[in-house]
Design an enzyme around this catalytic site. Structure first.
Site, PDB file in Angstrom:
ATOM      1  N   SER A   1       0.822  -1.202   0.000  1.00 44.08           N
ATOM      2  CA  SER A   1       0.000   0.000   0.000  1.00 44.08           C
ATOM      3  C   SER A   1       0.862   1.260   0.000  1.00 44.08           C
ATOM      4  O   SER A   1       1.585   1.518  -0.940  1.00 44.08           O
ATOM      5  CB  SER A   1      -0.968  -0.029   1.190  1.00 44.08           C
TER       6      SER A   1
ATOM      7  N   ASP B   1      -3.615   6.291  -3.082  1.00 44.79           N
ATOM      8  CA  ASP B   1      -2.483   5.732  -2.365  1.00 44.79           C
ATOM      9  C   ASP B   1      -1.753   4.734  -3.271  1.00 44.79           C
ATOM     10  O   ASP B   1      -2.102   4.577  -4.447  1.00 44.79           O
ATOM     11  CB  ASP B   1      -2.912   5.109  -1.035  1.00 44.79           C
TER      12      ASP B   1
ATOM     13  N   ASP C   1      -1.459   1.461  -3.710  1.00 41.98           N
ATOM     14  CA  ASP C   1      -2.147   0.375  -4.420  1.00 41.98           C
ATOM     15  C   ASP C   1      -3.510   0.817  -4.940  1.00 41.98           C
ATOM     16  O   ASP C   1      -4.294  -0.003  -5.420  1.00 41.98           O
ATOM     17  CB  ASP C   1      -2.273  -0.875  -3.547  1.00 41.98           C
TER      18      ASP C   1
ATOM     19  N   ASP D   1      -6.323   1.713  -3.738  1.00 40.88           N
ATOM     20  CA  ASP D   1      -7.632   1.293  -3.210  1.00 40.88           C
ATOM     21  C   ASP D   1      -8.263   2.397  -2.364  1.00 40.88           C
ATOM     22  O   ASP D   1      -9.420   2.290  -1.972  1.00 40.88           O
ATOM     23  CB  ASP D   1      -7.537  -0.022  -2.427  1.00 40.88           C
TER      24      ASP D   1
END
Length: 454
Positions: free
Chosen positions: A99, A243, A245, A247
């Site tokens: 992340s 962010d 990743d 999501d």
């Protein structure tokens, strides 16, 4: 001796420094353990742009295939694109990402078929136990016939699914600055936003897991400074930051001012409730603003309050049949997306709401941003339980004050509330406070901090 994975296997995922805490040999064992615990005959795997991600994800695939399981690799993707693949293909999935963590980290977010989460209570503890055992005894014996490893591109199908859920074809043209933070938003945004009435000003779309421009964590104010400046320079209608990743999404208005994730939760909740005929349950965690349950009720819905953390939200969504859920950390969950979180779908809702009327974003979100909030304030403390007990002692028995311990300690009065909860992984207490006005909020915040840090 069996490896100790306590620092690697967290409450919701696997995350640690590569190669110090884990490497491809360990990833291979995780692949074997994942398919054993899920009982899968086939799985899907994706990865982000970190330098270590392709090697780790391929090792996981080898470990799964050695147990006779067929593996579909979707390659570079956002976490919510992996959830899409898990849902659409009805396969358990694994996403290799850390992340917003720094470049030397990597991790695995795992789910069962239909994007159902794998956390400590839903299989992660068993996966850890198997991997620890195998580090001592050796990898399990391979199956008589190995599974296949094939590649599949799901980006266009993922984009089409999202766009089928929110209609942006008739909105007024909007100018939007998008900061992908060198993360997976740079991969997904061009396809999802392509052909819509949007003028996209891209920032840091180059995939680079070393994050050369700023950390890919838009909740930290330092990481949206470039976006805020660019929105003002471009006279854009809004800015969106993703962010690492992709999501989570974070929104700034036409002035570059941050829009509270609670306000986004309330806005999207009102739209989802309208879509479902003014009926439905909406999940919110206990540190979202008072405005969220108020807006849900005003729009005919039923708000349900949960602990902080995606596994709690997803479990409550499944239990209640909720249509939507939001967290103050900018995670947004949709029934139409297998109860999984997708920042991209939340971003499309914001664009549709803004483009469906003539006013600026600041005016649109004002109706959803009704209170003064502190944001999350972290304090390093040696004795978390002792400080929580001190707060409880200070407020317990005060007239008009209620305490609850659903997650940490929440103290509520007529005009304010605050929550203090311990971090699962660090010696921190996290404070969130809110009040009907800024002065009251500051007073409540400072009183709580004095006890926490006392």
């Amino acid at each position: 001796m069996a490896a100790d994975l306590s620092q690697l296997v967290k409450a919701y995922d696997v995350r640690g420094v590569v190669p110090d805490q884990w490497d491809e040999s360990l990833a291979e064992l995780f692949g074997a353990a994942f398919v054993q615990v899920t009982g899968a005959s086939a799985i899907v795997i994706g990865h982000d742009m970190r330098p270590s991600s392709p090697g780790l994800s391929r090792a996981f695939a080898r470990g799964a295939a050695a147990r006779g399981v067929d593996v579909t690799e979707i390659g570079l993707c956002s976490t919510d694109q992996l959830y899409y693949a898990s849902g659409a293909l009805n396969l358990p999935g694994a996403m290799f990402t850390a992340s917003h963590n720094p470049a030397q980290y990597n991790g695995i977010k795992m789910c069962r078929m239909g994007a159902a989460p794998v956390g400590q209570d839903t299989g992660l503890a068993e996966i850890r136990e198997l991997v620890e055992g195998w580090t001592e005894s050796g990898a399990p014996a391979p199956a008589a016939q190995a599974g296949t490893i094939t590649q599949r591109d799901t980006l266009a199908d993922y984009a089409a699914h999202l766009r089928s859920l929110v209609d942006l074809t008739s909105i007024r043209p909007l100018k939007v600055v998008v900061d992908a933070g060198n993360g997976m938003g740079g991969h997904t945004v061009p396809t999802v936003f392509g052909g819509l009435p949007l003028e996209v000003v891209p920032m840091y779309f180059e995939l680079d897991g070393t994050f050369p421009n700023h950390e890919a964590n838009p909740l930290d104010p330092a990481n949206i400074v470039d976006l805020q400046k660019r929105v003002r320079e471009e006279s854009a209608d809004l800015g969106i930051a993703f962010d690492g990743d992709a999501d989570r999404c974070f929104v700034v208005d036409e002035h570059g001012a941050p829009v509270s994730p609670s306000a986004i939760t309330a806005l999207v909740a009102s739209r989802e409730l309208a879509k479902h005929g003014g009926k439905g349950t909406v999940i919110h965690n206990l540190i979202t603003s008072w405005s969220v349950p108020e807006v849900v009720k005003e729009n005919g819905g039923t708000p349900v309050r949960t602990r902080v953390g995606h596994s709690f939200i997803k479990a409550e969504m499944a239990k209640t049949g909720a249509i939507f859920g939001g967290e103050h950390s900018a995670h947004y969950y949709f029934k139409d997306f297998w109860n999984a979180d997708t920042g991209m779908l939340a971003a499309l809702h914001v664009l549709a709401a803004l483009g469906g009327q003539d006013g600026p974003l600041s005016g649109l979100v004002a109706q959803y941003d009704r209170y003064a909030g502190s944001g999350e304030i972290n304090s390093t403390v040696a004795d978390q339980s002792g400080r929580l007990a001190a707060i409880k002692a200070a407020y317990e028995g005060q007239e008009g004050v209620e305490l609850d311990e659903l997650d940490g300690l929440t103290v509520t009065a007529a005009d304010w509330w605050f929550n203090v909860r311990p971090s699962n992984t660090e010696p921190l207490l996290r404070l969130n406070a809110e009040a009907r006005d800024e002065t009251t909020m500051a007073k409540v915040r400072d009183e709580a901090l004095a006890i926490i840090r006392g």
